[in-house]
Design an enzyme around this catalytic site. Structure first.
Site, PDB file in Angstrom:
ATOM      1  N   ASN A 199     -12.770  14.898  67.969  1.00 49.04           N
ATOM      2  CA  ASN A 199     -11.704  15.122  66.985  1.00 49.04           C
ATOM      3  C   ASN A 199     -11.487  16.626  66.918  1.00 49.04           C
ATOM      4  OD1 ASN A 199     -10.064  15.208  64.708  1.00 49.04           O
ATOM      5  ND2 ASN A 199     -11.789  15.042  63.287  1.00 49.04           N
ATOM      6  N   GLU A 238       9.117  15.578  46.234  1.00 49.10           N
ATOM      7  CA  GLU A 238       8.048  14.619  46.524  1.00 49.10           C
ATOM      8  C   GLU A 238       8.628  13.211  46.737  1.00 49.10           C
ATOM      9  OE1 GLU A 238       5.172  14.745  47.460  1.00 49.10           O
ATOM     10  OE2 GLU A 238       4.224  12.851  46.938  1.00 49.10           O
ATOM     11  N   HIS A 241      26.746  24.042  46.124  1.00 53.01           N
ATOM     12  CA  HIS A 241      26.682  25.118  47.114  1.00 53.01           C
ATOM     13  C   HIS A 241      26.548  24.569  48.537  1.00 53.01           C
ATOM     14  CE1 HIS A 241      26.607  28.065  43.935  1.00 53.01           C
ATOM     15  NE2 HIS A 241      25.643  27.379  43.339  1.00 53.01           N
TER      16      HIS A 241
END
Ligand code: M6R
Length: 608
Positions: free
Chosen positions: A97, A481, A504
């Site tokens: 890993n 989120e 905007h």
């Protein structure tokens, strides 16, 4: 990013390896594989499917020594040839890993020595390197140590040799690895959940450690090759905490665990009558007295928690606060203020970018470090001076849920404690906040009761390809989120904007095919938000508004209002997160995606 498990025992270890891999699958699921040692031979079985498929392929495989791996692909596409473990010369097998940065140079050298490569991975060089030393008659431990000395990069590895049927070598640097201590059997794994099936006694290896594991015992050597002692911890994890139980997915389970996770995280505070810095560590009071600003470093969802905290810290504690994406900060030239408290936030505590950002901050002269983390023995916690552990319990779904809300709880405590220390929190305000925190788990439970309505609402998204999330102030990061959750698990392209920013540019995207999800608490910016929502309606945009009861926002043509049970003041971002998590979950169900293991992702991002 990948998961490793290894075992040496007097019984067949294949079921142990497979059960361990199942627990580690959250770390990567591009392929899975194992090697067992049998009659001086290595037997390798791999699958590009999930662990369940590997199980089917190993029904006739057995052995008393083995290593196994579940992969998140970095070097080389997901395929059987690239699946771990990798074997050198039929003699040495390695599961790895991490990322070996100098693998190209090593590959060229090893090829010149006559080694042929069967994969595109960086890992295979480790197997050949170990073999090149082992073939000279050096012990497996010595050969592994010699090979590791040549590696640049991050690794956790498990190693076995065909002619060494009772020995397993493990090593770690930059990626986690622990040792499980049983009776006349020992194990290695990337995390404790993989070994709960066989033992609760865990030894957390430290940076640079190499462990020689046998049936009857183990020997640990530190980065300098000296014998080292590491304490045995009795894991507090339970099997139940890592099992699905009555739920369909881990994400659903973890969303529902939030009231308890919040209660656990806040336990020490809620049982006391006042807030004390000690919950962040013995040196917290002195450190907090010495700081004049805060720098938050984190990635993904954890970064969003930091963005909420910035609003709290500046408004309530009056401390200037910056929040940076860890992967940007680590390479940016920045100005160091030694009176800054560097706060890293991470569920796993092993995110490579966050870890590197912390190391970078320390290397350029930052003295004060605090980590907010869900994994007690993680690298991040160990590398920080101060810490606060969120007590969310294991989070297995790739989409982070309960880790986020408990991070917010911890960051709110940090805010209050800093505010108090700076004389900005009256006794009355402190008691009011403590009261609200004690009520938070019940308030979160009430939000969860919206689940059936949100499941219905999710049907509106079944044929959508884009979505826009809006929020203002404290709730802008909650919109971020919500968008991240939706894109991550339903693959719907989702963007989040502060609602005032719509005009905007992003307003150009709005039409009847672009659902707009708004986070609408009854706070000081409510009327401004309402005006922004009118701008959306005027362009034919369909609105999905998560509104507090007293916002006077009602369902009407093109407006779908979901009523939040109560307004929670400063804690509102925690409550407003929950319906967005549920929405993402139920939209993903509509889309039929793999909720807990979304494509291309992994739970712990231990590579750059
Ligand atoms: O373990 P960490 O909190 O450091 O992880 C950071 C991000 O990789 C993580 O939050 C990611 O964004 C999640 N998959 C989001 O749901």
């Amino acid at each position: 990013m990948c998961g490793i498990v290894g075992a040496v025992a007097q019984r067949n270890v294949v079921p142990v390896l497979l059960q361990g891999l199942l627990r580690l699958e959250y770390r990567g699921y591009d392929s899975a594989g194992l090697v067992v040692v049998n009659h001086n031979q290595l037997e390798r079985v791999v699958s590009t499917g999930r662990v369940a498929e590997l199980s089917e392929k190993t029904i006739h495989t057995s052995g008393h020594l083995g290593i196994a791996h579940t992969r998140w692909a970095t070097h080389g596409v997901p395929s059987e040839r690239n699946a771990h473990p990798h074997i050198s010369s039929g003699q040495i097998a390695v599961a790895h890993n991490g990322i070996i940065e100098n693998y190209e140079e090593l590959r060229t050298r090893l090829s010149a020595q006559g080694y042929t490569f069967a994969s595109d991975t960086d890992t295979e060089v480790i197997a050949h390197l170990i073999h090149s030393h082992y073939a000279r008659g050096i012990s497996l431990l010595g050969a592994t140590q010699a090979a590791l000395a040549e590696l640049v990069g991050a690794y956790a590895i498990g190693v076995v040799a065909a002619d060494n049927p009772q020995q397993l070598i493990g090593a770690r640097k930059g990626s986690p690895l622990l040792l499980g201590v049983g009776e006349i059997e020992h194990f290695i794994a990337s995390d404790a959940s993989a070994l709960l099936q066989v033992t609760k006694n865990m030894v957390y290896l430290e940076e640079g450690d190499v462990v020689e594991v046998g049936l009857h015992g183990y020997r640990i050597f530190n980065a300098q090759g000296e014998a080292a002692q590491r304490p045995v911890h009795v894991s507090e994890l339970t099997n139940e905490s890592v099992e699905l139980g009555e739920y369909r997915h881990y994400m659903q389970k973890e969303i529902h665990e939030q009231p308890q996770a919040l209660a656990n995280t806040l336990e020490s505070v809620c049982n006391s009558q006042s807030l004390i810095p000690g919950i962040f560590g013995a040196e917290a009071a002195a450190t907090f007295a010495d700081i004049d600003s805060i720098l938050i470093l984190a990635c993904g969802t954890s970064n969003h928690a930091g963005q909420v905290a910035r609003y709290w810290l500046e408004e309530i504690a009056g401390i200037p606060c910056n929040v940076e994406i860890a992967s940007e900060y680590r390479y940016r030239v920045s100005v160091v203020n030694p009176k800054t408290l560097v706060v890293t936030i991470s569920q796993s505590g092993e995110t490579a970018d966050t870890m590197a950002a912390l190391n970078h901050a320390k290397s350029i002269g930052h003295l004060h470090t605090l980590s907010i983390c869900n994994v007690p023995e993680s690298a991040l916690v160990r590398a920080s001076k101060l810490r606060m552990l969120t007590r969310a319990g294991p989070e297995i779904g790739v989409a982070s849920t309960k880790a986020f809300t408990t991070q917010l709880a911890a960051l709110f405590l940090l805010t209050l404690i800093l505010a108090k220390q700076r004389g900005r929190l009256s006794q009355e305000a402190e008691q009011k906040h403590l009261h609200d925190l004690r009520h938070l788990p019940a308030a979160a439970q009430a939000v969860l009761n919206l689940e059936p309505q949100i499941a219905e609402l999710a049907k509106h998204f079944a044929d959508k390809h884009h979505a826009l999330f809006l929020g203002r102030g404290l709730h802008y990061p909650i919109a971020l989120e919500g968008a991240l959750k939706l894109k991550e698990i339903s693959y719907i392209h989702a963007e989040a904007y502060p609602a005032g920013e719509l005009k905007h540019g992003p307003l150009a995207l709005v039409d009847q095919d672009m659902p707009v999800i708004a986070v609408a608490p009854n706070d000081a910016l409510l009327e401004k938000l309402k005006s922004n929502l009118q701008e959306v309606r005027a362009r034919g945009g369909e609105l999905y508004v998560f509104a507090d009861a007293d916002t006077r926002i009602h369902s009407s043509d093109g407006v779908h209002r979901m009523q939040m049970p109560e307004h929670a003041g400063y804690l509102s971002p925690i409550l407003h997160t929950i319906p967005l998590q549920l929405l993402a979950y139920y939209v993903a169900l509509q889309k039929g995606t793999d909720v807990d293991k979304p494509r291309n992702l992994a739970k712990s991002v231990t590579v750059e």
